[in-house]
Design a protein around this motif. Structure first.
Motif, PDB file in Angstrom:
ATOM      1  N   ASP A 116       0.840  -1.201   0.000  1.00  0.00           N
ATOM      2  CA  ASP A 116       0.000   0.000   0.000  1.00  0.00           C
ATOM      3  C   ASP A 116       0.880   1.258   0.000  1.00  0.00           C
ATOM      4  O   ASP A 116       0.642   2.211  -0.758  1.00  0.00           O
ATOM      5  CB  ASP A 116      -0.908  -0.020   1.231  1.00  0.00           C
ATOM      6  CG  ASP A 116      -2.027   1.008   1.172  1.00  0.00           C
ATOM      7  OD1 ASP A 116      -2.376   1.478   0.066  1.00  0.00           O
ATOM      8  OD2 ASP A 116      -2.578   1.334   2.247  1.00  0.00           O
ATOM      9  N   ILE A 117       1.921   1.247   0.809  1.00  0.00           N
ATOM     10  CA  ILE A 117       2.860   2.375   0.862  1.00  0.00           C
ATOM     11  C   ILE A 117       3.633   2.509  -0.446  1.00  0.00           C
ATOM     12  O   ILE A 117       3.808   3.622  -0.977  1.00  0.00           O
ATOM     13  CB  ILE A 117       3.822   2.209   2.057  1.00  0.00           C
ATOM     14  CG1 ILE A 117       3.069   2.479   3.366  1.00  0.00           C
ATOM     15  CG2 ILE A 117       5.029   3.138   1.928  1.00  0.00           C
ATOM     16  CD1 ILE A 117       3.851   2.121   4.612  1.00  0.00           C
ATOM     17  N   ARG A 118       4.115   1.409  -0.989  1.00  0.00           N
ATOM     18  CA  ARG A 118       4.872   1.461  -2.252  1.00  0.00           C
ATOM     19  C   ARG A 118       4.030   2.103  -3.357  1.00  0.00           C
ATOM     20  O   ARG A 118       4.531   2.929  -4.137  1.00  0.00           O
ATOM     21  CB  ARG A 118       5.301   0.062  -2.693  1.00  0.00           C
ATOM     22  CG  ARG A 118       6.336  -0.587  -1.796  1.00  0.00           C
ATOM     23  CD  ARG A 118       6.814  -1.881  -2.400  1.00  0.00           C
ATOM     24  NE  ARG A 118       7.841  -1.654  -3.421  1.00  0.00           N
ATOM     25  CZ  ARG A 118       8.329  -2.579  -4.221  1.00  0.00           C
ATOM     26  NH1 ARG A 118       7.862  -3.822  -4.155  1.00  0.00           N
ATOM     27  NH2 ARG A 118       9.264  -2.300  -5.088  1.00  0.00           N
ATOM     28  N   GLY A 119       2.767   1.719  -3.432  1.00  0.00           N
ATOM     29  CA  GLY A 119       1.898   2.301  -4.447  1.00  0.00           C
ATOM     30  C   GLY A 119       1.682   3.787  -4.245  1.00  0.00           C
ATOM     31  O   GLY A 119       1.726   4.580  -5.206  1.00  0.00           O
ATOM     32  N   GLN A 120       1.462   4.185  -2.993  1.00  0.00           N
ATOM     33  CA  GLN A 120       1.277   5.600  -2.703  1.00  0.00           C
ATOM     34  C   GLN A 120       2.540   6.406  -3.021  1.00  0.00           C
ATOM     35  O   GLN A 120       2.471   7.548  -3.491  1.00  0.00           O
ATOM     36  CB  GLN A 120       0.905   5.788  -1.240  1.00  0.00           C
ATOM     37  CG  GLN A 120      -0.467   5.234  -0.861  1.00  0.00           C
ATOM     38  CD  GLN A 120      -0.728   5.368   0.623  1.00  0.00           C
ATOM     39  OE1 GLN A 120      -0.563   6.445   1.201  1.00  0.00           O
ATOM     40  NE2 GLN A 120      -1.120   4.274   1.254  1.00  0.00           N
ATOM     41  N   ALA A 121       3.708   5.814  -2.771  1.00  0.00           N
ATOM     42  CA  ALA A 121       4.971   6.523  -2.975  1.00  0.00           C
ATOM     43  C   ALA A 121       5.186   6.891  -4.436  1.00  0.00           C
ATOM     44  O   ALA A 121       5.778   7.931  -4.742  1.00  0.00           O
ATOM     45  CB  ALA A 121       6.135   5.668  -2.469  1.00  0.00           C
ATOM     46  N   VAL A 122       4.701   6.073  -5.362  1.00  0.00           N
ATOM     47  CA  VAL A 122       4.900   6.357  -6.788  1.00  0.00           C
ATOM     48  C   VAL A 122       3.607   6.762  -7.487  1.00  0.00           C
ATOM     49  O   VAL A 122       3.616   7.052  -8.689  1.00  0.00           O
ATOM     50  CB  VAL A 122       5.525   5.146  -7.510  1.00  0.00           C
ATOM     51  CG1 VAL A 122       6.881   4.818  -6.915  1.00  0.00           C
ATOM     52  CG2 VAL A 122       4.605   3.925  -7.448  1.00  0.00           C
ATOM     53  N   GLY A 123       2.483   6.749  -6.756  1.00  0.00           N
ATOM     54  CA  GLY A 123       1.205   7.146  -7.337  1.00  0.00           C
ATOM     55  C   GLY A 123       0.553   6.097  -8.200  1.00  0.00           C
ATOM     56  O   GLY A 123      -0.297   6.418  -9.043  1.00  0.00           O
ATOM     57  N   TRP A 124       0.896   4.831  -7.998  1.00  0.00           N
ATOM     58  CA  TRP A 124       0.353   3.732  -8.799  1.00  0.00           C
ATOM     59  C   TRP A 124      -0.501   2.805  -7.943  1.00  0.00           C
ATOM     60  O   TRP A 124      -0.188   2.569  -6.765  1.00  0.00           O
ATOM     61  CB  TRP A 124       1.480   2.895  -9.400  1.00  0.00           C
ATOM     62  CG  TRP A 124       2.162   3.493 -10.582  1.00  0.00           C
ATOM     63  CD1 TRP A 124       2.080   4.774 -11.043  1.00  0.00           C
ATOM     64  CD2 TRP A 124       3.060   2.797 -11.457  1.00  0.00           C
ATOM     65  NE1 TRP A 124       2.866   4.931 -12.151  1.00  0.00           N
ATOM     66  CE2 TRP A 124       3.483   3.737 -12.437  1.00  0.00           C
ATOM     67  CE3 TRP A 124       3.541   1.504 -11.520  1.00  0.00           C
ATOM     68  CZ2 TRP A 124       4.374   3.401 -13.461  1.00  0.00           C
ATOM     69  CZ3 TRP A 124       4.426   1.170 -12.538  1.00  0.00           C
ATOM     70  CH2 TRP A 124       4.829   2.106 -13.487  1.00  0.00           C
ATOM     71  N   PRO A 125      -1.542   2.220  -8.527  1.00  0.00           N
ATOM     72  CA  PRO A 125      -2.229   1.129  -7.832  1.00  0.00           C
ATOM     73  C   PRO A 125      -1.330  -0.095  -7.773  1.00  0.00           C
ATOM     74  O   PRO A 125      -0.435  -0.270  -8.609  1.00  0.00           O
ATOM     75  CB  PRO A 125      -3.464   0.872  -8.712  1.00  0.00           C
ATOM     76  CG  PRO A 125      -3.080   1.352 -10.068  1.00  0.00           C
ATOM     77  CD  PRO A 125      -2.149   2.515  -9.840  1.00  0.00           C
ATOM     78  N   VAL A 126      -1.580  -0.959  -6.802  1.00  0.00           N
ATOM     79  CA  VAL A 126      -0.709  -2.119  -6.599  1.00  0.00           C
ATOM     80  C   VAL A 126      -0.644  -3.004  -7.842  1.00  0.00           C
ATOM     81  O   VAL A 126       0.428  -3.520  -8.185  1.00  0.00           O
ATOM     82  CB  VAL A 126      -1.166  -2.918  -5.362  1.00  0.00           C
ATOM     83  CG1 VAL A 126      -0.511  -4.291  -5.317  1.00  0.00           C
ATOM     84  CG2 VAL A 126      -0.834  -2.150  -4.080  1.00  0.00           C
ATOM     85  N   TYR A 127      -1.763  -3.195  -8.525  1.00  0.00           N
ATOM     86  CA  TYR A 127      -1.716  -4.097  -9.684  1.00  0.00           C
ATOM     87  C   TYR A 127      -0.729  -3.610 -10.739  1.00  0.00           C
ATOM     88  O   TYR A 127      -0.099  -4.425 -11.433  1.00  0.00           O
ATOM     89  CB  TYR A 127      -3.113  -4.321 -10.270  1.00  0.00           C
ATOM     90  CG  TYR A 127      -3.667  -3.182 -11.107  1.00  0.00           C
ATOM     91  CD1 TYR A 127      -3.339  -3.046 -12.457  1.00  0.00           C
ATOM     92  CD2 TYR A 127      -4.535  -2.245 -10.554  1.00  0.00           C
ATOM     93  CE1 TYR A 127      -3.853  -2.008 -13.221  1.00  0.00           C
ATOM     94  CE2 TYR A 127      -5.053  -1.202 -11.302  1.00  0.00           C
ATOM     95  CZ  TYR A 127      -4.711  -1.090 -12.642  1.00  0.00           C
ATOM     96  OH  TYR A 127      -5.217  -0.060 -13.396  1.00  0.00           O
TER      97      TYR A 127
END
Length: 383
Positions: A116-127
């Motif tokens: 969840d954090i990784r996605g927020q950090a780059v602005g991408w959904p996890v998929y």
């Protein structure tokens, strides 16, 4: 954002429970409450990640493991280094002298929160981080629903689910073979071949039960028979596979990490893999299990749990793998964790399918006021 902005400065688990007023009766008993364990991770730069750890029917203990041992192991580590964090927890808790299964449950929610954090950090959904696409995923009506009831009542419940858009449902077995068959045949007769039917015995069957229902499962064209036995009863699974013929066995919601799934796959008895992102080791480990299954041409149909966090994690994974199968939608009549603690992550389209959120990370917010208002209730969830 600098590298140190992703360092973990807060990691905690919150256990929560809600009583169930009209609990469904399944092969494991009658539900009297629902539990969940929510993971919150905060980074130095202020990003907040959320995940769900399965409660293991002892939510306070799982939360305590996170808030003591796992918290101390992981504070200060970079939240984006998911594999390094996974390996550290594995070596310190799962591989030798640790809590084993409990650690897998506890860490699964941590892993979800890290993604969840990784996605927020780059602005991408996890998929997108996982290399997937926003594709439709067929869903079936599952969760704590469709239990042991009179056939006409069961048919009415399935009618309501059909009206919601579901094209497949999962019936509960594990009562008696005769009553299980009666319910199964009533549903097949009422809906014909337009309805896909799965069956789940919740580990309540013996080999004799499987022999008694095998022909009815084939005649009713059941898509799979799920977990007739305890997860460690490998010999019974092998025997049952021969008895069932064209009806495949499904299992995995009570198997942990790719190492246990390797044994499950190599035994060649189970045809449908069902890891749970809140149990098996999180999103990271589901992707590894999916790769194992892909090599054997086995579909992955994850088991889901209480909240929108685990549901979203499952959908993101299914959108990112080449052997993704069905998504298990929670169609319990009463689930405040799904409807109030988080928003639903499994809205159906006109074709009975779900799709992943396009919001950064998992795309699921958590109501912390709800958690404060619903503290953990210790004790068994099924009686």
């Amino acid at each position: 954002m600098t590298k140190t902005d992703l360092d973990i400065v807060e990691l905690r688990a919150i256990a929560s429970s809600v009583p169930v007023r009209d609990g469904v009766t399944l092969g494991i008993g009658r539900a009297v409450k629902r539990d969940c364990v929510i993971i919150k991770i905060v980074t130095r730069g202020g990003l907040v990640g959320w995940g769900e750890s399965h409660h293991g029917r002892c939510p306070g203990a799982i939360a305590h493991l996170v808030n003591t041992t796992l918290q101390q192991l992981l504070l200060g580590m970079p939240a984006d280094e998911v594999n390094r964090i996974w390996d550290k927890v594995y070596m310190r808790q799962m591989a030798s002298h640790g809590m084993g299964t409990a650690a897998a449950l506890a860490f699964s929610g941590i892993d979800q929160a890290l993604w969840d954090i990784r996605g927020q950090a780059v602005g991408w959904p996890v998929y997108r981080l996982l290399g997937g696409s926003r594709k439709p995923i067929p869903a079936y009506a599952g969760g704590i629903s469709l239990g042991f009831q009179a056939p006409d009542t069961l048919v009415n419940e399935v009618h309501a689910l059909r009206e919601q858009g579901y094209r497949a449902i999962k019936l509960r077995l594990g009562d008696t073979a005769a009553l299980d068959i009666e319910r199964l045949q009533a549903v097949r007769k009422a809906f014909g071949d337009e309805l896909g039917i799965m069956a789940d015995a919740n580990t309540a069957y013996s080999l004799t039960d499987v022999r008694n229902v095998a022909s009815a499962l084939r005649e009713c064209r059941v898509i799979w028979l799920e977990e007739p036995f305890a997860p460690h009863d490998y010999r019974s699974y092998a025997t049952a596979a021969a008895l069932l013929g064209a009806t495949p066995l499904a299992a995995g919601e009570n198997h942990y990490t790719r190492y246990e799934f390797a044994r499950l796959i190599e035994d060649k008895a189970v045809g449908i893999l069902q890891p749970d992102a809140s149990k098996a080791g999180g999103i990271t480990e589901l992707m590894r299990i999916a790769a194992l299954g892909s090599a054997w041409r086995l579909p992955l149909c994850p088991h889901t749990c209480a909240t929108g966090l685990n549901m979203a994690s499952s959908i993101h994974v299914l959108a990112s793998i080449d052997n993704g199968g069905y998504f298990e939608a929670d169609t319990a009549k009463e689930n405040l964790f799904r409807d109030r603690l988080t928003r639903r992550a499994d809205s159906l389209d006109e074709n009975g399918c779900v799709s992943p959120s396009d919001e950064p990370g998992l795309g699921v917010a958590v109501d912390e006021e709800f958690l404060r208002a619903h503290p953990v209730i210790e004790g068994p969830a099924y009686v």
